[in-house]
Enzyme design. Structure first.
Site, short mmCIF file in Angstrom:
data_model
loop_
_atom_site.label_atom_id
_atom_site.label_comp_id
_atom_site.label_asym_id
_atom_site.label_seq_id
_atom_site.Cartn_x
_atom_site.Cartn_y
_atom_site.Cartn_z
N TRP A 120 45.10 42.95 40.97
CA TRP A 120 46.07 43.78 41.21
C TRP A 120 46.86 43.35 39.65
O TRP A 120 46.58 42.25 38.84
CB TRP A 120 46.66 43.22 41.82
CG TRP A 120 47.43 42.70 42.53
CD1 TRP A 120 49.40 42.20 41.76
CD2 TRP A 120 47.31 41.17 43.20
NE1 TRP A 120 49.56 41.50 42.63
CE2 TRP A 120 48.47 40.35 43.06
CE3 TRP A 120 46.36 41.15 43.69
CZ2 TRP A 120 48.74 39.23 44.21
CZ3 TRP A 120 46.31 39.89 44.57
CH2 TRP A 120 47.07 38.69 44.56
N ASP A 121 47.38 44.06 38.89
CA ASP A 121 48.69 43.56 38.29
C ASP A 121 47.71 43.28 36.89
O ASP A 121 47.91 42.05 36.09
CB ASP A 121 49.87 42.72 38.16
CG ASP A 121 50.50 43.25 39.13
OD1 ASP A 121 50.36 44.52 39.91
OD2 ASP A 121 51.50 42.64 39.89
N ALA A 192 52.52 38.54 37.05
CA ALA A 192 52.01 38.81 35.80
C ALA A 192 52.93 38.55 34.66
O ALA A 192 54.25 37.75 34.63
CB ALA A 192 52.54 40.26 35.85
N ASP A 273 57.17 39.04 34.59
CA ASP A 273 56.50 40.21 34.00
C ASP A 273 56.57 40.07 32.41
O ASP A 273 57.58 40.72 32.00
CB ASP A 273 56.76 41.83 34.91
CG ASP A 273 56.76 41.96 35.69
OD1 ASP A 273 55.84 40.43 36.55
OD2 ASP A 273 56.85 42.68 36.53
N GLU A 347 58.94 47.11 37.17
CA GLU A 347 58.70 46.06 37.44
C GLU A 347 57.48 46.54 35.77
O GLU A 347 57.54 48.45 35.15
CB GLU A 347 57.89 46.12 38.56
CG GLU A 347 58.42 46.32 39.68
CD GLU A 347 57.47 45.75 40.32
OE1 GLU A 347 57.13 44.30 41.41
OE2 GLU A 347 56.93 46.54 41.43
#
Length: 526
Positions: A120-121, A192, A273, A347
């Site tokens: 994911w991400d 991330a 992030d 995000e």
């Protein structure tokens, strides 16, 4: 960064803007001078018209000869006496799900890029100007958070590690393994970030160090970390090696950005992030990140008519300016955007520049919107804003900000949308085919159900068309397709003629004509 010049003098550049047309999409340039066969250039039909953006000699010089130490004061001046843009409750109440922003239902079977990992991400390896990198051997590289598929999907964040894949066609991915050698990364797990290939071949990994290595209880402290490495790439594949020591490069200050101690518990606070961004207008280099407004919720007054508990929602999109040439020193700056009393999580923020406009994107969940919104909270989706400069006044795209969302019957099937320079959009398959079960209940269901209804792999790539402050989904492409495209920015490795003081130079214009012919052939212009 080495300057782009001839005889020591910078010149004006005219660079094609990938995908910038009048309600159509043009082909985007690919490293190596070949057209990108994956780019959906036939969308919209008819002739493809490529627009060009002109960069002055000053802009090319600032961009290509930028030095973070020497130019720090110049870059810092752009951020003095500024206020963050605001995403307001009134704007968010304009959010609507429409045919222009909703995706199709994802059904099984779908391809997986890993047999043993949830992913994911995700994010690509980019060059310093943000273009998608192509390594020797023709490889594109994709990074993602990963966890063993034996881990319950809802617990994957507690053990996340950064892994990588590589592909020649951006579709058939080969698993490379975890990026960092065991025991070297900071945090009890990694969340991330972004990864940049510099001009000298060094790769810089910006990531979120979550928790502390060796902690006995899982914590949610978040700091921004850096590591660098060499990359070895040939026809056999891609390998990262010779890593530097990892170090923390950014932490919240409690004034501009909230610390964990200042947060109220509840929905997880954020300082994570990191996204590396080089401003095409100035050459200045930044990290964007997700944060929360500094201070405590008690210091926030949301005003009359707003539920008092809305003061717990204080998400912002942060920014820091580079101070040295090895990416270890950064200056925290006032946020680009605040969502106080509206949303707690903005995000994976990132920017794409098109036609000189700055498109600022972020992902957000339905449950992170503050209470009391009419007709209700926004859905899980990609949200976006546009301004005429990095420090411009960002306004929501499509009135409320919603750019991409899931179909109402499957509202949680995909997440973590990431917009590439040609406005193709990556995401991953999240909780799909839930059969109307509320997302809050999924974690209480038998493990067999949770495993069967979590994708943990790449979703279909989305193609956006963009016109000013309006966006539209115009196509859904193959699962996990990552196109190769370049950013709209000065290019520092192109030959171009020098034209002094407006005086014409026959040889210079002959060279300029040749450049246009190259671009004409590249884009198949009529």
């Amino acid at each position: 960064m080495s300057g782009f010049h001839k005889d020591g003098k910078f010149c004006k550049q005219v660079f094609p803007i990938a995908g910038s047309t009048e309600n159509q999409l043009s082909k985007s340039p690919i490293l190596g001078g070949q057209p990108n066969r994956n780019f959906p250039s036939s969308i919209g039909g008819g002739a493809q018209v490529t627009q060009f953006r002109t960069f002055s000699r000053k802009e090319v010089r600032q961009f290509c000869d930028y030095d973070p130490s020497r130019d720090f004061d110049r870059c810092l001046r752009e951020h003095q006496n500024v206020e963050p843009s605001v995403w307001t409750r009134e704007q968010a109440e304009q959010i609507r799900i429409t045919p222009d922003n909703v995706t199709n239902v994802i059904n099984e079977p779908f391809p997986r890029i890993s047999a043993d990992l949830w992913i994911w991400d995700m994010w690509p390896l980019t060059t310093r100007d943000g273009s998608i990198a192509v390594l020797p051997g023709g490889w594109r590289v994709l990074f993602a958070l990963s966890a063993p598929r034996s881990v319950l999907p809802g617990q994957r964040h507690d053990v996340a590690r950064i892994a990588y894949w590589y592909s020649r066609d951006g579709l058939d991915w080969i698993q490379g393994g975890e990026v960092f050698p065991p025991g070297t990364a900071l945090g009890s797990r990694q969340w991330a970030g972004s990864t940049m290939l510099d001009n000298d071949g060094t790769v810089y990994f910006f990531y979120t160090a979550t928790g502390r290595r060796g902690e006995t209880e899982t914590t949610f402290e978040q700091r921004i970390a850096l590591a660098s490495s060499d990359v070895f790439s040939d026809l056999n594949g891609v390998l990262f090696d010779n890593f530097s020591a990892h170090q923390i490069i950014l932490e919240p200050d409690g004034v501009l950005y909230q610390t964990q101690e200042q947060s109220s518990g509840g929905i997880i606070y954020a300082f994570r992030d990191p996204f590396f961004f080089k401003d095409p207008a100035t050459g200045c280099e930044y990290l964007l990140f997700e944060g929360n407004v500094g201070g405590t919720a008690d210091e926030i007054d949301c005003g009359p008519g707003v539920p008092p508990e809305a003061n717990q929602f204080s998400g912002n999109i942060g920014i820091a300016l580079l101070q040295n040439d090895n990416f270890t020193e950064w200056e925290l700056l006032p946020a680009l955007l605040e969502a106080t009393c509206l949303n707690q999580q903005t995000e994976r923020p990132h920017i794409v520049v098109r036609d000189g406009l700055y498109y600022l994107f972020t992902d957000s969940h339905e449950f992170t919107f503050a209470p009391g919104l009419e007709p209700g909270p926004g859905p899980d989706g990609l949200y976006g804003f546009v301004a005429d400069a990095l420090r411009g006044d960002y306004i929501p795209l499509n009135d409320g900000g919603l750019v991409i969302t899931n179909p109402p019957q499957e509202p949680f099937q995909a997440y973590s949308w990431l917009v590439l320079p040609d406005f193709t959009v990556l995401s991953f398959i999240d909780n799909f085919n839930l059969q109307g079960i509320p997302i809050q209940q999924v974690g209480t269901l038998p493990a067999e159900f949770q495993f069967a209804h979590f994708g943990g792999t790449l979703a279909p790539t989305i193609q956006l068309a963009v016109d000013g402050a309006t966006t539209q989904i115009v196509n859904e492409l193959q699962f996990g397709l990552m196109t190769v495209s370049q950013t709209e920015s000065p290019k520092c490795d192109l030959e171009c003629p020098v034209i002094e003081g407006g005086a014409s130079d026959g040889k210079a214009f002959d060279k300029l004509d040749k450049i246009f012919k190259v671009y004409k052939n590249l884009f198949d212009l009529k």
